[in-house]
Enzyme design. Structure first.
Site, PDB file in Angstrom:
ATOM      1  N   HIS A   1       0.847  -1.209   0.000  1.00 24.70           N
ATOM      2  CA  HIS A   1       0.000   0.000   0.000  1.00 24.70           C
ATOM      3  C   HIS A   1       0.875   1.248   0.000  1.00 24.70           C
ATOM      4  O   HIS A   1       0.620   2.199  -0.754  1.00 24.70           O
ATOM      5  CB  HIS A   1      -0.896   0.043   1.251  1.00 24.70           C
ATOM      6  CG  HIS A   1      -1.894  -1.068   1.367  1.00 24.70           C
ATOM      7  ND1 HIS A   1      -2.067  -1.799   2.507  1.00 24.70           N
ATOM      8  CD2 HIS A   1      -2.800  -1.551   0.473  1.00 24.70           C
ATOM      9  CE1 HIS A   1      -3.034  -2.695   2.333  1.00 24.70           C
ATOM     10  NE2 HIS A   1      -3.487  -2.566   1.091  1.00 24.70           N
TER      11      HIS A   1
ATOM     12  N   LYS B   1     -16.297  -8.022   6.317  1.00 19.89           N
ATOM     13  CA  LYS B   1     -15.470  -8.908   7.133  1.00 19.89           C
ATOM     14  C   LYS B   1     -15.128  -8.245   8.462  1.00 19.89           C
ATOM     15  O   LYS B   1     -14.981  -7.027   8.520  1.00 19.89           O
ATOM     16  CB  LYS B   1     -14.201  -9.234   6.344  1.00 19.89           C
ATOM     17  CG  LYS B   1     -13.614  -8.014   5.646  1.00 19.89           C
ATOM     18  CD  LYS B   1     -12.765  -8.372   4.455  1.00 19.89           C
ATOM     19  CE  LYS B   1     -12.384  -7.080   3.707  1.00 19.89           C
ATOM     20  NZ  LYS B   1     -11.699  -7.301   2.492  1.00 19.89           N
TER      21      LYS B   1
ATOM     22  N   ARG C   1      -2.042  -6.353  -8.311  1.00 14.66           N
ATOM     23  CA  ARG C   1      -0.824  -7.138  -8.082  1.00 14.66           C
ATOM     24  C   ARG C   1      -0.690  -8.286  -9.070  1.00 14.66           C
ATOM     25  O   ARG C   1       0.381  -8.598  -9.541  1.00 14.66           O
ATOM     26  CB  ARG C   1      -0.847  -7.719  -6.660  1.00 14.66           C
ATOM     27  CG  ARG C   1      -0.679  -6.682  -5.583  1.00 14.66           C
ATOM     28  CD  ARG C   1      -1.139  -7.212  -4.262  1.00 14.66           C
ATOM     29  NE  ARG C   1      -2.543  -7.605  -4.339  1.00 14.66           N
ATOM     30  CZ  ARG C   1      -3.278  -7.971  -3.307  1.00 14.66           C
ATOM     31  NH1 ARG C   1      -2.741  -8.034  -2.115  1.00 14.66           N
ATOM     32  NH2 ARG C   1      -4.547  -8.293  -3.457  1.00 14.66           N
TER      33      ARG C   1
ATOM     34  N   SER D   1      -2.864  -7.827   2.941  1.00 17.96           N
ATOM     35  CA  SER D   1      -3.169  -7.702   4.378  1.00 17.96           C
ATOM     36  C   SER D   1      -3.573  -9.064   4.945  1.00 17.96           C
ATOM     37  O   SER D   1      -3.198  -9.421   6.055  1.00 17.96           O
ATOM     38  CB  SER D   1      -4.291  -6.693   4.593  1.00 17.96           C
ATOM     39  OG  SER D   1      -3.920  -5.431   4.099  1.00 17.96           O
TER      40      SER D   1
END
Ligand code: PNS
Length: 167
Positions: free
Chosen positions: A18, A42, A86, A124
């Site tokens: 990030h 979540k 990514r 993460s």
């Protein structure tokens, strides 16, 4: 007119991937606003206040948002949403979000940025998993995040012994 970009996300927690995207974005846009999502489906590991505090410490400028991202972007008078890509596996979800956001507000553009190669596998979710199982995450998250992870998992009593790994 300055070009303002919003970089939204859960940032649970902020990773060096990030940080890399934000640093690249800051070179491209006049201003980049890091926006932490308040209402994630979540259950987050870090409370919003803590995620904001971490990002504030690392970047000194950010915000949080609730509700529709495009509404937040418009309120900030920004024109661009920045998202990191990514791998191909990110593409499908990001493509759907970008097109939905385009439908919701056609004046806001989504710009995808690639992180440096060494962060292409950093997420993460993996950081939390690896750390909770006693693995090393040094170099993949800011030092402050590593300290907070240590504190959080020690408080939960759920980390394996780190003494062997020197942590
Ligand atoms: O870091 P994440 O979890 O991949 O970020 C996802 C995020 C925050 C960008 C996305 O969930 C979002 O924009 N949420 C706000 C609600 C919204 O606008 N939903 C419609 C998106 S098409």
């Amino acid at each position: 007119m300055p070009t303002i970009a919003v970089y939204p996300g859960s940032f649970d927690p902020l990773t060096n991937g990030h940080v890399d995207i934000i640093t690249r974005g800051a070179r491209l846009f006049d201003r980049i606003v890091v926006a932490v999502l308040v209402n994630a489906d979540k259950a987050p590991l870090f409370e919003v206040a803590e995620r904001v505090e971490i990002a504030q410490t690392v970047f000194k400028s950010l915000s949080n948002f609730d509700g529709l991202l495009v509404d937040y972007v418009a309120r900030r008078q920004a024109q661009v949403i920045v998202r990191g890509l990514r791998a191909v596996s990110d593409f499908e979800f990001e493509f759907q979000m970008a097109l939905m956001n385009q439908r919701l507000n056609g004046r806001i553009e989504t710009v995808f940025m690639m992180p440096a190669e060494q962060y292409t596998y950093t997420s993460s979710r993996l950081i939390k998993e690896v750390f909770s199982l006693g693995g090393q995450v040094s170099g993949l998250v800011p030092e402050m995040v590593e300290q907070r992870l240590r504190r959080k998992f020690t408080a939960r009593g759920s980390t394996r012994s780190r003494s062997r790994s020197g942590k």
